[in-house]
Design a protein around this motif. Sequence first.
Motif, PDB file in Angstrom:
ATOM      1  N   GLN A 149       0.809  -1.197   0.011  1.00  0.00           N
ATOM      2  CA  GLN A 149       0.140  -0.172  -0.134  1.00  0.00           C
ATOM      3  C   GLN A 149       0.874   1.146   0.043  1.00  0.00           C
ATOM      4  OE1 GLN A 149      -2.400  -1.251   3.432  1.00  0.00           O
ATOM      5  NE2 GLN A 149      -4.103  -1.238   2.054  1.00  0.00           N
ATOM      6  N   ILE A 150       2.038   1.220   0.658  1.00  0.00           N
ATOM      7  CA  ILE A 150       3.008   2.340   0.820  1.00  0.00           C
ATOM      8  C   ILE A 150       3.643   2.455  -0.774  1.00  0.00           C
ATOM      9  CG2 ILE A 150       5.108   3.300   1.550  1.00  0.00           C
ATOM     10  CD1 ILE A 150       2.673   3.164   3.773  1.00  0.00           C
ATOM     11  N   ASN A 151       3.980   1.377  -1.421  1.00  0.00           N
ATOM     12  CA  ASN A 151       4.344   1.536  -2.784  1.00  0.00           C
ATOM     13  C   ASN A 151       3.474   1.868  -3.649  1.00  0.00           C
ATOM     14  OD1 ASN A 151       7.136   0.714  -2.155  1.00  0.00           O
ATOM     15  ND2 ASN A 151       6.377  -1.630  -2.173  1.00  0.00           N
ATOM     16  N   GLU A 152       2.024   1.463  -3.564  1.00  0.00           N
ATOM     17  CA  GLU A 152       0.889   2.401  -4.236  1.00  0.00           C
ATOM     18  C   GLU A 152       0.871   3.742  -4.031  1.00  0.00           C
ATOM     19  OE1 GLU A 152      -3.649   1.576  -5.048  1.00  0.00           O
ATOM     20  OE2 GLU A 152      -2.686   0.335  -3.497  1.00  0.00           O
ATOM     21  N   ILE A 153       1.295   4.398  -2.805  1.00  0.00           N
ATOM     22  CA  ILE A 153       1.117   5.822  -2.719  1.00  0.00           C
ATOM     23  C   ILE A 153       2.044   6.596  -3.568  1.00  0.00           C
ATOM     24  CG2 ILE A 153       1.665   7.573  -0.956  1.00  0.00           C
ATOM     25  CD1 ILE A 153       0.219   5.839   1.070  1.00  0.00           C
ATOM     26  N   TYR A 154       3.418   5.975  -3.465  1.00  0.00           N
ATOM     27  CA  TYR A 154       4.476   6.339  -4.314  1.00  0.00           C
ATOM     28  C   TYR A 154       4.081   6.375  -5.948  1.00  0.00           C
ATOM     29  CZ  TYR A 154       7.228   5.577  -0.064  1.00  0.00           C
ATOM     30  OH  TYR A 154       7.629   5.572   1.292  1.00  0.00           O
ATOM     31  N   SER A 155       3.241   5.426  -6.143  1.00  0.00           N
ATOM     32  CA  SER A 155       2.925   5.586  -7.776  1.00  0.00           C
ATOM     33  C   SER A 155       2.038   6.377  -8.246  1.00  0.00           C
ATOM     34  CB  SER A 155       2.409   4.190  -8.164  1.00  0.00           C
ATOM     35  OG  SER A 155       0.963   3.922  -7.703  1.00  0.00           O
ATOM     36  N   TRP A 156       1.504   7.434  -7.219  1.00  0.00           N
ATOM     37  CA  TRP A 156       0.416   8.438  -7.760  1.00  0.00           C
ATOM     38  C   TRP A 156       0.656   9.594  -6.818  1.00  0.00           C
ATOM     39  CZ3 TRP A 156      -2.226   9.996  -3.544  1.00  0.00           C
ATOM     40  CH2 TRP A 156      -2.752   9.109  -2.521  1.00  0.00           C
ATOM     41  N   SER A 157       1.392   9.772  -5.686  1.00  0.00           N
ATOM     42  CA  SER A 157       1.413  10.978  -5.282  1.00  0.00           C
ATOM     43  C   SER A 157       2.149  11.894  -5.942  1.00  0.00           C
ATOM     44  CB  SER A 157       2.419  10.609  -3.819  1.00  0.00           C
ATOM     45  OG  SER A 157       2.645  11.758  -3.091  1.00  0.00           O
ATOM     46  N   THR A 158       1.698  13.233  -5.673  1.00  0.00           N
ATOM     47  CA  THR A 158       2.165  14.268  -6.329  1.00  0.00           C
ATOM     48  C   THR A 158       3.342  14.945  -5.574  1.00  0.00           C
ATOM     49  OG1 THR A 158       0.717  15.874  -5.486  1.00  0.00           O
ATOM     50  CG2 THR A 158      -0.121  14.870  -7.619  1.00  0.00           C
ATOM     51  N   PRO A 206       7.047  15.504  -4.123  1.00  0.00           N
ATOM     52  CA  PRO A 206       8.258  15.302  -4.695  1.00  0.00           C
ATOM     53  C   PRO A 206       8.963  14.023  -3.953  1.00  0.00           C
ATOM     54  CG  PRO A 206       8.486  17.002  -3.475  1.00  0.00           C
ATOM     55  CD  PRO A 206       6.831  17.007  -3.484  1.00  0.00           C
ATOM     56  N   SER A 207       9.656  13.203  -4.908  1.00  0.00           N
ATOM     57  CA  SER A 207      10.124  12.226  -4.366  1.00  0.00           C
ATOM     58  C   SER A 207      11.155  12.083  -3.160  1.00  0.00           C
ATOM     59  CB  SER A 207      11.003  11.245  -5.069  1.00  0.00           C
ATOM     60  OG  SER A 207      12.110  12.187  -5.918  1.00  0.00           O
ATOM     61  N   HIS A 208      11.722  13.413  -2.834  1.00  0.00           N
ATOM     62  CA  HIS A 208      12.523  13.614  -1.497  1.00  0.00           C
ATOM     63  C   HIS A 208      11.500  13.399  -0.332  1.00  0.00           C
ATOM     64  CE1 HIS A 208      11.315  17.531  -0.346  1.00  0.00           C
ATOM     65  NE2 HIS A 208      11.676  17.896  -1.938  1.00  0.00           N
ATOM     66  N   THR A 209      10.459  13.462  -0.489  1.00  0.00           N
ATOM     67  CA  THR A 209       9.460  13.616   0.730  1.00  0.00           C
ATOM     68  C   THR A 209       9.153  12.164   1.158  1.00  0.00           C
ATOM     69  OG1 THR A 209       7.376  13.677  -0.492  1.00  0.00           O
ATOM     70  CG2 THR A 209       8.292  15.783   0.180  1.00  0.00           C
ATOM     71  N   PHE A 210       9.198  11.169   0.261  1.00  0.00           N
ATOM     72  CA  PHE A 210       8.939   9.656   0.540  1.00  0.00           C
ATOM     73  C   PHE A 210       9.573   9.133   1.525  1.00  0.00           C
ATOM     74  CE2 PHE A 210       7.889   8.894  -4.412  1.00  0.00           C
ATOM     75  CZ  PHE A 210       6.707   9.756  -4.227  1.00  0.00           C
ATOM     76  N   SER A 211      10.658   9.745   2.154  1.00  0.00           N
ATOM     77  CA  SER A 211      11.536   9.079   3.245  1.00  0.00           C
ATOM     78  C   SER A 211      10.477   9.507   4.558  1.00  0.00           C
ATOM     79  CB  SER A 211      12.777   9.891   3.088  1.00  0.00           C
ATOM     80  OG  SER A 211      12.790  11.326   3.599  1.00  0.00           O
ATOM     81  N   THR A 212       9.924  10.556   4.424  1.00  0.00           N
ATOM     82  CA  THR A 212       8.879  10.805   5.474  1.00  0.00           C
ATOM     83  C   THR A 212       7.744   9.801   5.463  1.00  0.00           C
ATOM     84  OG1 THR A 212       9.357  13.317   5.356  1.00  0.00           O
ATOM     85  CG2 THR A 212       7.308  12.742   6.440  1.00  0.00           C
ATOM     86  N   ILE A 213       7.274   9.371   4.513  1.00  0.00           N
ATOM     87  CA  ILE A 213       6.321   8.434   4.483  1.00  0.00           C
ATOM     88  C   ILE A 213       6.865   6.751   4.960  1.00  0.00           C
ATOM     89  CG2 ILE A 213       4.816   7.274   2.875  1.00  0.00           C
ATOM     90  CD1 ILE A 213       4.551   9.614   1.302  1.00  0.00           C
ATOM     91  N   ASP A 214       8.032   6.897   4.286  1.00  0.00           N
ATOM     92  CA  ASP A 214       8.807   5.560   4.848  1.00  0.00           C
ATOM     93  C   ASP A 214       8.824   5.352   6.512  1.00  0.00           C
ATOM     94  OD1 ASP A 214       9.986   2.930   3.909  1.00  0.00           O
ATOM     95  OD2 ASP A 214      11.611   3.846   4.782  1.00  0.00           O
ATOM     96  N   ASN A 215       9.298   6.539   7.016  1.00  0.00           N
ATOM     97  CA  ASN A 215       9.705   6.507   8.344  1.00  0.00           C
ATOM     98  C   ASN A 215       8.425   6.430   9.258  1.00  0.00           C
ATOM     99  OD1 ASN A 215      12.388   6.861   8.048  1.00  0.00           O
ATOM    100  ND2 ASN A 215      12.017   9.177   7.989  1.00  0.00           N
ATOM    101  N   ALA A 216       7.380   7.099   8.479  1.00  0.00           N
ATOM    102  CA  ALA A 216       6.017   7.106   9.222  1.00  0.00           C
ATOM    103  C   ALA A 216       5.322   5.300   9.282  1.00  0.00           C
ATOM    104  CB  ALA A 216       4.946   7.999   8.792  1.00  0.00           C
TER     105      ALA A 216
END
Length: 239
Positions: A26-35, A37-47
């Motif tokens: 589900q987290i990877n699915e978010i990465y596929s459509w989130s607008t 920037p990719s550098h914020t994905f670490s915040t999602i990953d940590n969460a």
Amino acid sequence: MIEGNFYSVKMNDNTYQISFLPTEDQINEIYSWSTFPSHTFSTIDNAFKQYTICIVSSEKTTIGFLVYRLSPRCINIALAETKYEHRNKGVAKLILEKLTQQLLPQGYVAYHLYCSPENSQYIWKSLGFHYYPQSRFGKRSEKIKMYKIFVDCCTVKDISERAKELDIIEIWNCDAVIDDQKPTWFAEISINENKKLVKPLIFFGDDNWSIKIDQKFERYKNYNRESEVTECFYINDVK
């Protein structure tokens, strides 16, 4: 960590699943459509690793998420987004309702955030968020900051509405009070026999700003040294 992990909610003829323990898929699915920037994905990953992300799914598809951080009293919303084709359907409101339901019994009282992108302020405003008050000298930050209090608390009013016979806490929107400078706001309070406020004062400002309580002037940060959210005043007793 959130104690209740999963909800199913029917809304507007759709069924949504809200999860506080999303899967890695589900987290990877978010990465596929989130607008974002990719550098914020670490915040999602940590969460994801810290159990501080809530996701919403519909028909086995992840359509929204909210990343948050916890302090002793407040919830900072770090990132939030709804998939484009599911916007304006109440998804963000649903996440907030369920997150509030989970955290209210644990003593949390309010959300706070800054708007990124800036035009997201209109979405947050529609969800009941308010702008931080300005200091005496104008805007305190280039960031657009907003908050939402979700517990019963003292009402903060403009000082022009004050009735002199009230027991009140006075608040100035500056750190140094000069001569007879009037306060900017006040809150009527009721105090019980244990010197506790019947309703707490919750106010988002600057912890350097001055307050007057029980005829004593102090900067808020000196009054409550345990506060860990510098923008939030939380007073539930008279020291």
